[in-house]
Scaffold this motif. Structure first.
Motif, mmCIF file in Angstrom:
data_model
loop_
_atom_site.group_PDB
_atom_site.id
_atom_site.type_symbol
_atom_site.label_atom_id
_atom_site.label_comp_id
_atom_site.label_asym_id
_atom_site.label_seq_id
_atom_site.Cartn_x
_atom_site.Cartn_y
_atom_site.Cartn_z
ATOM 1 N N PRO A 105 0.834 -1.206 0.000
ATOM 2 C CA PRO A 105 0.000 0.000 0.000
ATOM 3 C C PRO A 105 0.866 1.252 0.000
ATOM 4 N N PHE A 106 0.389 2.280 -0.727
ATOM 5 C CA PHE A 106 1.141 3.536 -0.781
ATOM 6 C C PHE A 106 0.182 4.694 -1.075
ATOM 7 N N ASP A 107 -1.039 4.575 -0.550
ATOM 8 C CA ASP A 107 -2.069 5.556 -0.886
ATOM 9 C C ASP A 107 -2.478 6.463 0.268
ATOM 10 N N LYS A 108 -1.850 6.320 1.429
ATOM 11 C CA LYS A 108 -2.227 7.131 2.581
ATOM 12 C C LYS A 108 -1.096 8.053 3.054
ATOM 13 N N GLY A 109 0.119 7.811 2.618
ATOM 14 C CA GLY A 109 1.232 8.633 3.045
ATOM 15 C C GLY A 109 1.645 8.415 4.487
ATOM 16 N N THR A 110 1.492 7.186 4.996
ATOM 17 C CA THR A 110 1.789 6.901 6.397
ATOM 18 C C THR A 110 3.258 6.531 6.598
ATOM 19 N N PRO A 111 3.751 6.664 7.822
ATOM 20 C CA PRO A 111 5.122 6.197 8.105
ATOM 21 C C PRO A 111 5.289 4.709 7.830
ATOM 22 N N GLY A 112 4.237 3.928 8.072
ATOM 23 C CA GLY A 112 4.331 2.498 7.819
ATOM 24 C C GLY A 112 4.543 2.174 6.355
ATOM 25 N N GLU A 113 3.898 2.927 5.462
ATOM 26 C CA GLU A 113 4.092 2.692 4.029
ATOM 27 C C GLU A 113 5.546 2.945 3.626
ATOM 28 N N ILE A 114 6.109 4.023 4.147
ATOM 29 C CA ILE A 114 7.506 4.338 3.842
ATOM 30 C C ILE A 114 8.431 3.258 4.402
ATOM 31 N N ALA A 115 8.154 2.821 5.634
ATOM 32 C CA ALA A 115 8.998 1.795 6.255
ATOM 33 C C ALA A 115 8.934 0.489 5.482
ATOM 34 N N LEU A 116 7.757 0.114 4.986
ATOM 35 C CA LEU A 116 7.638 -1.093 4.168
ATOM 36 C C LEU A 116 8.503 -0.980 2.917
ATOM 37 N N LEU A 117 8.412 0.152 2.235
ATOM 38 C CA LEU A 117 9.197 0.329 1.018
ATOM 39 C C LEU A 117 10.693 0.240 1.311
ATOM 40 N N ARG A 118 11.122 0.834 2.404
ATOM 41 C CA ARG A 118 12.546 0.787 2.751
ATOM 42 C C ARG A 118 13.015 -0.646 3.018
ATOM 43 N N ALA A 119 12.118 -1.501 3.470
ATOM 44 C CA ALA A 119 12.500 -2.856 3.853
ATOM 45 C C ALA A 119 12.628 -3.811 2.668
ATOM 46 N N VAL A 120 12.130 -3.419 1.496
ATOM 47 C CA VAL A 120 12.188 -4.313 0.332
ATOM 48 C C VAL A 120 13.637 -4.442 -0.133
ATOM 49 N N PRO A 121 14.160 -5.661 -0.254
ATOM 50 C CA PRO A 121 15.554 -5.845 -0.696
ATOM 51 C C PRO A 121 15.790 -5.250 -2.076
ATOM 52 N N ALA A 122 17.027 -4.867 -2.314
ATOM 53 C CA ALA A 122 17.390 -4.215 -3.574
ATOM 54 C C ALA A 122 17.200 -5.117 -4.782
ATOM 55 N N ASP A 123 17.205 -6.443 -4.573
ATOM 56 C CA ASP A 123 17.084 -7.353 -5.716
ATOM 57 C C ASP A 123 15.642 -7.744 -6.021
ATOM 58 N N ARG A 124 14.664 -7.095 -5.384
ATOM 59 C CA ARG A 124 13.250 -7.336 -5.686
ATOM 60 C C ARG A 124 12.647 -6.038 -6.215
ATOM 61 N N ASP A 125 11.586 -6.166 -7.018
ATOM 62 C CA ASP A 125 10.884 -4.947 -7.386
ATOM 63 C C ASP A 125 9.630 -4.807 -6.534
ATOM 64 N N VAL A 126 8.995 -3.677 -6.640
ATOM 65 C CA VAL A 126 7.877 -3.363 -5.753
ATOM 66 C C VAL A 126 6.775 -2.687 -6.545
ATOM 67 N N CYS A 127 5.539 -3.063 -6.247
ATOM 68 C CA CYS A 127 4.379 -2.412 -6.846
ATOM 69 C C CYS A 127 3.698 -1.591 -5.756
ATOM 70 N N LEU A 128 3.577 -0.291 -5.978
ATOM 71 C CA LEU A 128 3.017 0.617 -4.983
ATOM 72 C C LEU A 128 1.541 0.886 -5.284
ATOM 73 N N GLY A 129 0.691 0.631 -4.297
ATOM 74 C CA GLY A 129 -0.740 0.885 -4.449
ATOM 75 C C GLY A 129 -1.048 2.348 -4.195
ATOM 76 N N ILE A 130 -1.160 3.130 -5.256
ATOM 77 C CA ILE A 130 -1.195 4.591 -5.130
ATOM 78 C C ILE A 130 -2.593 5.180 -5.078
ATOM 79 N N VAL A 131 -3.634 4.379 -5.373
ATOM 80 C CA VAL A 131 -5.007 4.869 -5.258
ATOM 81 C C VAL A 131 -5.830 3.885 -4.448
ATOM 82 N N ASP A 132 -6.855 4.402 -3.775
ATOM 83 C CA ASP A 132 -7.731 3.600 -2.912
ATOM 84 C C ASP A 132 -8.875 3.041 -3.752
ATOM 85 N N PRO A 133 -8.995 1.710 -3.891
ATOM 86 C CA PRO A 133 -10.044 1.133 -4.724
ATOM 87 C C PRO A 133 -11.413 1.076 -4.042
ATOM 88 N N THR A 134 -11.505 1.550 -2.823
ATOM 89 C CA THR A 134 -12.776 1.471 -2.090
ATOM 90 C C THR A 134 -13.570 2.770 -2.124
#
Length: 323
Positions: A227-256
């Protein structure tokens, strides 16, 4: 690892079911399969029109995200699982005939299913035992899906929300869940042009970084959908934790919610993401499926397509037309 295969404009798989499909399911109509076929063909056409880089069947044949396994596998009450038909592979193969855009298939994670389905005193000695049996089923199914021409498979386990946010696991330990899901996604001779992804959480106000690091390091998927649609500290921390050898898909809009997010706000968040990692390793999507349960969507069909167009617009602002 740069996203060489350009699955930049993604979505989680489930789409809002059209009214005629819901009506056919409710009535158990004899022509339901034909109605599903028509609805899937139309959904694929609209995904192609938006220029998504992967397409799905909207999960239109499912009651919910778990039913694809529950409806195809026998033996939950006997302690010995055996598929009586392909859960996903045959439908995924049919999807590949509708489009030249890569097809994406979605599955529930075996650890998620085991945690939800295990009953003490039942046919299984433990949730872990059930999970290991399910891991074999899902591993075989992923191999079958890929053999039929699908290049992108996503498994979903919202059960990681608890450990990631600091809650104790109830039915299945974090170590057991990671072991089970890792077994499910580990394939011999996986083709170089195939992506396997995992969605571990749908919202992240705060997270425990050590749990995220462990999870991301020990499950060998190519992509993490976050998730990346609320701008929370947790979203940033999750992104930082992804290893450099993996890619990441960021959920930028709320589907609800039907309202479209402010583009400048999204782009500001993408600037933050770009400061953490190379955007060549990033894709964008809604932050969850539009309707993981048939009839459970909170927005309408047309609102959904506007949301996906919004995601496509952001992708082109980030990467230009050469996606």
């Amino acid at each position: 690892m740069a996203d060489t295969f350009k699955f930049r404009i993604d979505h989680h798989g489930s789409l809002v079911r059209p009214p005629e499909l819901l009506a056919a399911r409710a009535a158990d109509a004899p022509d339901r399969r034909a109605i599903e076929d028509a609805a899937i063909a139309e959904a694929v056409r609209r995904q192609r029109r938006i220029s998504l880089t992967v397409v799905t069947d909207g999960e239109f044949r499912r009651a919910d995200f778990r039913s694809v396994i529950l409806d195809a596998v026998d033996g939950f009450d006997r302690g010995e699982l055996k598929p009586h038909r392909s859960p996903v592979a045959e439908d995924a193969a049919a999807l590949t005939t509708l489009t030249r855009i890569p097809a994406k298939a979605t599955l529930p994670s075996p650890a998620c299913l085991a945690a939800e389905l295990y009953t003490p005193g039942g046919a299984w000695g433990s949730a872990r035992e059930l999970g290991l049996a399910l891991a074999k089923i899902i591993n075989d199914e992923i191999a079958a899906i890929i053999a039929r021409g699908v290049r992108y498979v996503q498994i979903d386990n919202p059960g990681y929300t608890g450990p990631l946010t600091g809650s104790a696991a109830e039915t299945l330990s974090l170590d057991d869940a990671i072991e089970i899901d890792a077994l499910a996604v580990t394939l011999k001779d996986k083709p170089f042009n195939v992506r396997i992804g995992l969605c571990p959480v749908l919202s992240a106000p705060e997270i425990v970084p050590a749990v995220a690091e462990k999870l991301f390091a020990e499950i060998p998927v190519d992509r993490w959908s976050l998730p990346f649609d609320k701008g929370t500290p947790g979203e940033i921390a999750l992104l930082r934790a992804v290893p450099a050898d993996r890619d990441v898909c960021l959920g930028i809009v709320d589907p609800t919610i039907a309202e479209l997010e402010d583009i400048d706000t999204i782009m500001d968040r993408m600037d933050v993401a770009g400061a953490i990692r190379d955007l060549e390793d990033v894709a964008v999507s809604p932050s969850a499926g539009f309707s993981p349960t048939a009839g459970g969507a909170t927005i309408g069909v047309e609102d959904q397509w506007r949301k996906l167009i919004h995601v496509e617009t952001i992708a082109r602002m980030c990467w230009g037309n050469e996606l």
